[in-house]
Design an enzyme around this catalytic site. Structure first.
Site, PDB file in Angstrom:
ATOM      1  N   SER A  46     -49.590  43.474   6.797  1.00 52.54           N
ATOM      2  CA  SER A  46     -49.417  44.793   7.426  1.00 52.54           C
ATOM      3  C   SER A  46     -50.326  45.845   6.810  1.00 52.54           C
ATOM      4  CB  SER A  46     -47.964  45.246   7.296  1.00 52.54           C
ATOM      5  OG  SER A  46     -47.098  44.429   8.046  1.00 52.54           O
TER       6      SER A  46
ATOM      7  N   GLU B 297     -42.227  32.144   9.297  1.00 54.08           N
ATOM      8  CA  GLU B 297     -41.642  33.381   8.802  1.00 54.08           C
ATOM      9  C   GLU B 297     -40.440  33.797   9.642  1.00 54.08           C
ATOM     10  OE1 GLU B 297     -43.109  37.763   7.273  1.00 54.08           O
ATOM     11  OE2 GLU B 297     -44.056  36.925   9.053  1.00 54.08           O
TER      12      GLU B 297
END
Length: 398
Positions: free
Chosen positions: A128, A243
């Site tokens: 991110s 994930e």
């Protein structure tokens, strides 16, 4: 899918319990609730598991793992949570490790995996960026080839446990002239490299596990590129499906349910235990039914992934969405069950306890912290809105 119980599973459960009770030092059991244990505990726990021959509980034997079934993995997780052992480094066991096993060179695996198994190295994830969260394809961190190195410049945010990590697996843009997904590559970077700096972010749960990570002309050997240039997006899609299942955090969900049932049996409301009140018992039953459904979905997703079934990404997104939403509802139910004590500012589980204990401290410490932390569950790893979009797109081939 076969849900019939395996007669050998109880034997395996007893084996895990015997290991924890006889081989694990007392100071590494009965630990407070947390999303991840402190660095020294994680490394000691990894070393103990390796000495036991259980260095990679979630991997198949052909990749150097234990070769456990999905049910055995869940039993291992349940017993570890129940006995309060340290957590593992989920970044390498669930995310990076499978990537290295599929996409990396043998030299890269030899360099990084033994150090993890020896309890010498922790990892963090650099995906991110400011303005590039769920839309990873818009990331701007650049890696420019300069001879035998890449020169990396940019910023990552929400980098969990970067302040404790030795290495980071990093998405970078290596080509700006092609479609944005096609210009992304996957690098392994030593956190001690000159030009890497970490700035802490203290989150609403009163803990430091998030960070900003900056890269200022960081030189990374080309040999640290996983796969080929431009293959980062394909690797990321592979990693994100793992994930999603990891984000559901079934062991934590089961712990929340067990704790909710336990202290609802101890907390009186107008002289009656909370669990005996019909409206609460109904709510508890509904939450438990959802938890059972999540448990079955975890097994189904894991088995489909092992068979490389093309439907596993859809179910992975479903699991991420439903699992994280249940995390929020369960932790909210815990705080609500505490009544007025839910508003007490108990110290974080890893912070020093106050000299004069707060009321219900042994029972309630950490509950509100978890509730606040889980506010982010439906955001990290791809928001619930993004997951719904993925599900619709794949189901209808849009």
């Amino acid at each position: 899918m076969d849900f019939q119980p395996d007669a050998n599973l109880q034997v395996f459960r007893e084996e895990v319990r015997a290991f924890i009770t006889s081989r694990v030092p007392k100071e590494l059991t009965g630990l407070p609730r947390c999303t991840r244990s402190p660095r020294d505990q994680v490394l000691r726990w990894q070393k103990l598991l390796s000495e036991q021959g259980w260095s990679a509980p979630y991997w198949p034997k052909e990749h150097g793992g234990n070769g456990w079934t999905v049910q055995q993995q869940l039993i291992f997780d349940e017993e570890c949570v129940a006995h309060g052992t340290p957590t593992l480094d989920g970044f390498v066991h669930t995310l990076l490790g499978p990537v290295l096993n599929v996409f990396a060179t043998q030299e890269q695996r030899d360099e990084h995996l033994p150090a993890v198994f020896r309890g010498e190295r922790l990892w963090c994830q650099g995906f991110s960026e400011p303005g590039s969260g769920s839309d990873l394809a818009s990331l701007k961190t650049r890696a420019v080839r300069d001879g035998d190195h890449y020169v990396v410049n940019g910023q990552k945010i929400w980098t969990s446990y970067a302040h404790e990590a030795d290495w980071i697996f990093l998405l970078v843009r290596t080509d700006t002239e092609v479609k944005k997904q096609a210009g992304i590559s996957f690098l392994l970077v030593d956190m001690k490299s000159p030009g890497v700096s970490v700035r802490p972010i203290r989150s609403i749960d009163d803990a430091h596990h998030l960070n900003e990570t900056f890269f200022d002309n960081v030189r990374v050997p080309v040999t640290n590129l996983v796969g080929t240039e431009g293959q980062g997006w394909a690797i990321t899609k592979f990693l994100l499906n793992n994930e999603h299942a990891f984000a559901a955090d079934l062991p934590a969900l089961r712990r929340y349910m067990r704790e909710l049932r336990e202290f609802a049996s101890k907390l009186p409301v107008d002289g009656t235990p909370l669990i005996e009140r019909p409206e609460f018992a109904l709510k508890l039953a509904r939450l438990d039914a959802e938890l059972q459904a999540i448990g079955m979905l975890v097994q189904r997703v894991a088995q489909l992934e092992q068979r490389h079934d093309p439907s596993s990404p859809i179910l992975g997104s479903m699991l991420k969405m439903r699992g994280t939403e249940l995390q929020q509802r369960l932790t909210e139910a815990q705080v609500e069950a505490l009544g007025s004590y839910g508003a007490v500012a108990y110290a974080h589980p890893h912070a020093e306890a106050p000299e004069r204990p707060y009321p219900l401290q042994q029972l309630a410490r950490g509950i509100a912290n978890d509730m606040f932390f889980r506010r982010a569950s439906t955001i990290y790893g791809g928001t619930s809105e993004v997951q719904r979009g993925i599900i619709v797109k794949m189901l209808f081939q849009l």
